[in-house]
Design a protein around this motif. Structure first.
Motif, PDB file in Angstrom:
ATOM      1  N   GLU A  10      42.084  46.321  49.625  1.00 14.52           N
ATOM      2  CA  GLU A  10      41.841  45.257  48.648  1.00 14.52           C
ATOM      3  C   GLU A  10      40.808  44.249  49.139  1.00 14.52           C
ATOM      4  O   GLU A  10      40.318  43.440  48.362  1.00 14.52           O
ATOM      5  N   ILE A  11      40.530  44.247  50.424  1.00 10.82           N
ATOM      6  CA  ILE A  11      39.581  43.243  50.912  1.00 10.82           C
ATOM      7  C   ILE A  11      38.564  43.793  51.917  1.00 10.82           C
ATOM      8  O   ILE A  11      37.502  43.198  52.122  1.00 10.82           O
ATOM      9  N   ALA A  12      38.843  44.961  52.490  1.00  9.54           N
ATOM     10  CA  ALA A  12      38.057  45.427  53.637  1.00  9.54           C
ATOM     11  C   ALA A  12      36.579  45.670  53.347  1.00  9.54           C
ATOM     12  O   ALA A  12      36.237  46.373  52.402  1.00  9.54           O
ATOM     13  N   ALA A  18      47.428  49.377  44.504  1.00  9.59           N
ATOM     14  CA  ALA A  18      46.144  49.997  44.799  1.00  9.59           C
ATOM     15  C   ALA A  18      46.375  51.360  45.407  1.00  9.59           C
ATOM     16  O   ALA A  18      47.259  51.529  46.221  1.00  9.59           O
ATOM     17  N   VAL A  78      47.520  40.493  37.632  1.00  6.01           N
ATOM     18  CA  VAL A  78      48.902  40.274  38.034  1.00  6.01           C
ATOM     19  C   VAL A  78      49.518  39.282  37.044  1.00  6.01           C
ATOM     20  O   VAL A  78      48.908  38.257  36.758  1.00  6.01           O
ATOM     21  N   SER A 128      48.863  39.325  44.219  1.00  6.51           N
ATOM     22  CA  SER A 128      48.278  38.017  43.901  1.00  6.51           C
ATOM     23  C   SER A 128      47.780  37.311  45.158  1.00  6.51           C
ATOM     24  O   SER A 128      46.789  36.593  45.109  1.00  6.51           O
ATOM     25  N   ASN A 175      38.237  48.770  45.654  1.00  9.47           N
ATOM     26  CA  ASN A 175      39.267  47.774  45.335  1.00  9.47           C
ATOM     27  C   ASN A 175      38.832  46.358  45.688  1.00  9.47           C
ATOM     28  O   ASN A 175      39.217  45.399  45.027  1.00  9.47           O
ATOM     29  N   ALA A 176      38.056  46.246  46.763  1.00 13.03           N
ATOM     30  CA  ALA A 176      37.684  44.920  47.255  1.00 13.03           C
ATOM     31  C   ALA A 176      36.731  44.217  46.299  1.00 13.03           C
ATOM     32  O   ALA A 176      36.517  43.009  46.412  1.00 13.03           O
ATOM     33  N   GLN A 177      36.167  44.959  45.348  1.00 14.11           N
ATOM     34  CA  GLN A 177      35.134  44.369  44.495  1.00 14.11           C
ATOM     35  C   GLN A 177      35.673  43.595  43.293  1.00 14.11           C
ATOM     36  O   GLN A 177      34.938  42.886  42.639  1.00 14.11           O
ATOM     37  N   HIS A 178      36.936  43.775  42.960  1.00 15.24           N
ATOM     38  CA  HIS A 178      37.417  43.051  41.777  1.00 15.24           C
ATOM     39  C   HIS A 178      38.834  42.520  41.941  1.00 15.24           C
ATOM     40  O   HIS A 178      39.602  43.014  42.767  1.00 15.24           O
ATOM     41  N   GLN A 179      39.163  41.530  41.162  1.00 17.91           N
ATOM     42  CA  GLN A 179      40.501  40.956  41.157  1.00 17.91           C
ATOM     43  C   GLN A 179      41.436  41.923  40.420  1.00 17.91           C
ATOM     44  O   GLN A 179      41.037  42.594  39.476  1.00 17.91           O
ATOM     45  N   ARG A 180      42.673  41.970  40.871  1.00 14.82           N
ATOM     46  CA  ARG A 180      43.666  42.817  40.238  1.00 14.82           C
ATOM     47  C   ARG A 180      44.442  41.987  39.219  1.00 14.82           C
ATOM     48  O   ARG A 180      44.653  40.791  39.426  1.00 14.82           O
ATOM     49  N   LYS A 190      40.515  37.386  48.195  1.00 12.71           N
ATOM     50  CA  LYS A 190      39.217  37.833  47.676  1.00 12.71           C
ATOM     51  C   LYS A 190      38.428  36.659  47.097  1.00 12.71           C
ATOM     52  O   LYS A 190      37.223  36.537  47.305  1.00 12.71           O
ATOM     53  N   ARG A 191      39.140  35.807  46.358  1.00 12.05           N
ATOM     54  CA  ARG A 191      38.451  34.689  45.721  1.00 12.05           C
ATOM     55  C   ARG A 191      37.909  33.728  46.775  1.00 12.05           C
ATOM     56  O   ARG A 191      36.774  33.264  46.685  1.00 12.05           O
ATOM     57  N   ASN A 193      44.464  38.766  45.790  1.00 14.37           N
ATOM     58  CA  ASN A 193      43.511  38.151  44.852  1.00 14.37           C
ATOM     59  C   ASN A 193      43.009  36.813  45.383  1.00 14.37           C
ATOM     60  O   ASN A 193      41.822  36.507  45.309  1.00 14.37           O
ATOM     61  N   VAL A 194      43.938  36.013  45.912  1.00 15.09           N
ATOM     62  CA  VAL A 194      43.560  34.706  46.456  1.00 15.09           C
ATOM     63  C   VAL A 194      42.559  34.894  47.600  1.00 15.09           C
ATOM     64  O   VAL A 194      41.523  34.224  47.656  1.00 15.09           O
ATOM     65  N   ASP A 238      40.938  52.700  48.187  1.00 11.83           N
ATOM     66  CA  ASP A 238      39.603  52.914  47.658  1.00 11.83           C
ATOM     67  C   ASP A 238      38.771  51.708  48.054  1.00 11.83           C
ATOM     68  O   ASP A 238      39.191  50.567  47.835  1.00 11.83           O
TER      69      ASP A 238
END
Ligand SMILES: Nc1ncnc2c1ncn2[C@@H]1O[C@H](COP(=O)(O)OP(=O)(O)OP(=O)(O)O)[C@@H](O)[C@H]1O
Ligand SMILES: Nc1ncnc2c1ncn2[C@@H]1O[C@H](COP(=O)(O)OP(=O)(O)OP(=O)(O)O)[C@@H](O)[C@H]1O
Ligand code: SF4
Ligand code: SF4
Ligand SMILES: [Mg+2]
Ligand SMILES: [Mg+2]
Lengths: 337, 328
Positions: free
Chosen positions: B221-223, A273, A286, B193, A279-284, B199-200, B196-197, A276
């Protein structure tokens, strides 16, 4: 001859400083100390050339063989097979005085700064040791060179640090001492293994800027190992991407970052990342799974069990050779056939 | 929709008694976390991030000199709960934590399934059978195959061990999960990954998070919110978009300029100087000797000024009567 075509970006103006051909470093794995279980293929067929004054980065995940490659280049591990030629000399043929010359020519910044410095020596002694071992015994000459190198790594005024022991220094200062030690013998090449991964993020940029500046000023060849791709753009001219003991892709830095060719490199870049809030709005995306065991690497392409573009019947059977899908840009993947 | 405040922290202090003097690791920290919100706590090494986390969960060392302030969890004033009630009703049941380097602290001789079941058995008093069923469910949630229940930590990769400690924090289905540097020792793909976990889980379970890190890029990625700490204090707290794209405090601005970016040409600029010693903090603004905007007023300590409904900045430039610097 060489398995690697000459790159268009590096014209054949001069012989490379370092030339590596089909290098293998395998470790015997034994159980109970004697039962041979097999070989860990830490470096498994790596070839490349480094030009004088060039800065290159090796990137790849933990365990892909980066440190093993570094330590083999330094002469600390004996390669299982293959050839390392430095400034016209075959590493395998160096002994005695020649080996000493080689050690003085290639500086080493090792992975763990906290374990790198002997706790019972002060900074002056840490920097005098290599000089003494390499025959610089005159006290005044030693002192002159120590002060000069401390100044170069911005650890001055020398008086404030010469008598300090490692535990009295911050992580960033310790790493500067490690770098100073690698420079004090005036090498023509530096191998820096994850020089900043143990440091606080705020200090990392500072140390990387320092390394880059010294590299340019001294016209050093710098091989810099990292698992952090986000820093390479500013600190390297060329990138080598490693996966499971091999170099799978190499190109000049912006060429590689802007036009990644190998699916593994594409996956690495997609996982990183840039700050931004979106970024928190979608899965990346992998790739599934983890890098393979180097004891029993998968047949064919080593990335095939995780590769979203793997072609059955090809990728799981035959090892992909190195292709050049774009000028000066090499990638070991069947997609470029 | 009314957004409910889950955790509200006001003027929290945690000072340690040391041989050299008193270390003000957490020194007047205030912030809120709303339900289903992720607050990221950023800051340099030693600025007090882990101490803040430990204070919230009351995991305190022996040499505490001062522990004060107000912590509301929903309607409960948890600062004033007795030790027994806190253990029973808060620790692990409502707030859980993954400690810094926890993946290396797993018990090497106990199967990971049993270890993850422990909070259920100890804090909720569940049977072994019932606990293990829940653990299996949690393993699936964090992406660990249930075949791994029977394994020992050394049989797992770093990424898998990190998921296991994450499972341990999630297994009691707490409302708030505190994660102290959960990905800093991991590779980029593993890091991505794990994020990702998180966030989900945030989306599916409605969990709130407090994520501590010094990696700004990963934090994005999460903030939803960001709190930046400096020398024991929060110097700015704001919505993530505002913080990342329009940082207000001089330190926030310098921090954002120091972040390496893969896709941009600008060279990262480092922040010169070092943070102050927490045992001997300067009287005025703690950032003053590294601050390019310093002016007369900075000799006195600024308070966290409210610059908008969602943003507080501890800097005189943002005082309600400030004229944009230069005043006296
Ligand atoms: N001296 C050794 N003896 C046996 N195996 C080794 C030795 N050194 C490394 N290995 C193995 O070789 C493989 C490559 O290790 P290496 O340290 O080179 O990876 P790396 O890319 O530097 O990883 P990291 O990013 O974690 O530093 C690993 O499987 C490791 O366990
Ligand atoms: N038990 C203790 N006794 C005395 N001082 C302590 C104790 N624990 C932490 N400290 C000090 O308090 C300060 C804050 O420490 P803390 O671990 O909270 O920082 P941090 O922000 O989590 O750092 P890092 O990023 O390195 O994990 C540091 O100066 C540390 O040395
Ligand atoms: S060779 Fe096949 S499996 Fe390997 S990276 Fe290329 S497409 Fe993927
Ligand atoms: S209060 Fe003054 S010294 Fe502190 S950050 Fe603001 S301008 Fe800089
Ligand atoms: Mg290594
Ligand atoms: Mg910490």
């Amino acid at each position: 001859m060489s398995a690697m075509p000459d790159t268009a970006a590096a014209p054949a103006q001069s012989t490379p400083l370092l030339s590596v051909r089909d290098l293998h470093t395998w470790f015997e794995l034994r159980q109970w100390g004697f039962l041979r279980v097999g070989s860990v293929r830490a470096v498994d067929g790596v070839s490349f050339d480094l030009a004088r004054g060039e800065s290159v980065a090796f990137v790849g995940e933990s365990g892909c063989g980066k440190s093993s490659l570094a330590r083999t280049l330094l002469g600390l591990y004996r390669p299982t097979s293959g050839d390392v030629v430095f400034d016209g000399h075959h590493l395998s043929e160096l002994a005695g005085k020649d080996m000493q010359w080689y050690r003085a020519s290639v500086g080493y910044v090792q992975q763990d700064p906290y374990g790198a410095l002997p706790p019972f020596m002060d900074v002056r002694r840490i920097l005098a040791e290599p000089l003494r071992i390499h025959g610089v015994t005159d006290r005044q000459e030693q002192e002159r060179r120590i002060r000069q190198v401390l100044d170069e790594v911005r650890l001055g005024p020398a008086e404030a640090v010469l008598e300090k022991f490692p535990h009295m220094l911050s992580g960033g200062q310790q790493q500067r001492v490690v770098i100073a030690r690698a420079l004090v013998l005036e090498p023509s090449m530096i191998i820096a293994d994850e020089p900043v991964s143990m440091l606080d993020a705020s200090v990392r940029v500072e140390i990387l800027n320092l390394l880059r500046r010294i590299q340019t000023e001294r016209e050093l060849t710098l091989a810099f190992i990292t698992h952090d791709l986000s820093t390479v753009r500013h600190y390297a001219d060329r990138i080598f991407v490693m996966y499971a003991g091999r170099v799978v892709e190499q190109a000049p830095v912006s060429e590689l970052l802007d036009h990644p060719q190998h699916p593994y490199t594409q996956a690495l870049l997609a996982a990183i990342a840039d700050v931004d809030a979106a970024n928190a709005q979608h899965q990346r995306e992998v790739p599934l799974g983890e890098p393979p065991s180097l004891l029993h690497p998968p047949p064919g392409c080593r990335f095939h069990p995780r590769c979203p573009q793997a072609m059955a019947g090809t990728c799981d059977v035959d090892d992909p050779p190195v292709f050049e899908p774009r000028p000066g840009h090499q990638s070991a993947c069947w997609l470029h056939r | 929709m009314v957004e409910k405040t889950l955790l509200s922290v006001e003027n929290l202090q945690l000072h340690y008694q040391t041989r050299r003097g008193i270390a003000r690791a957490v020194d007047g920290v205030s912030f809120d976390i709303r339900a289903n919100e992720a607050l990221v706590v950023l800051g340099e090494s030693g600025c007090g991030k882990s101490s803040l986390a430990k204070a919230l969960l009351r995991v305190l060392p022996r040499n505490v000199h001062r522990f004060s302030g107000r912590i509301m969890l929903g309607e409960t004033d948890i600062m004033n709960l007795g030790q027994e009630a806190f253990r029973r009703d808060v620790q692990w049941t409502r707030i859980a934590m993954v400690m810094q380097a926890a993946m290396n602290a797993l018990n090497p001789v106990v199967r990971v399934g049993e270890q993850v079941a422990e909070p259920l058995r100890v804090h909720l008093g569940w049977s072994r059978q019932r606990s293990l069923e829940r653990v299996a469910k949690t393993f699936e949630l964090v992406g660990v195959s249930t075949d791994f229940l029977q394994r020992y930590p050394f049989e797992l990769s770093g990424g898998m061990r990190q998921r296991v400690v994450l499972a341990m924090a999630l297994v009691t289905e707490p409302e708030l999960v505190i994660l102290d540097e959960p990905t800093s020792a991991l590779d980029v793909l593993t890091q991505a990954s794990i994020m990702n976990v998180l966030k989900r889980i945030k989306q599916e379970q409605g969990t709130s998070f407090m994520l501590i890190t010094h990696d700004v890029a990963t934090s994005s990625e999460i903030a939803d919110r960001v709190a930046l700490m400096y020398a024991g204090q929060v110097v700015e707290v704001a919505d993530a978009g505002d913080f990342f794209h329009q940082p207000a405090h001089p330190y926030s601005q310098m921090l954002m300029a120091s972040v390496p970016r893969l896709r941009q040409e600008d060279e990262p600029a480092h922040i010169p100087g070092q943070p102050p010693d927490l045992i001997d903090v300067p009287e005025g603004c703690r950032f003053a000797d590294r601050c390019p905007s310093r002016f007369q007023r900075c000799d006195r300590e600024p308070e966290p000024f409210r610059v908008s409904a969602r943003r507080h900045v501890r800097c005189w430039l943002h005082a309600p009567d400030a004229t944009g610097g230069g005043d006296s």
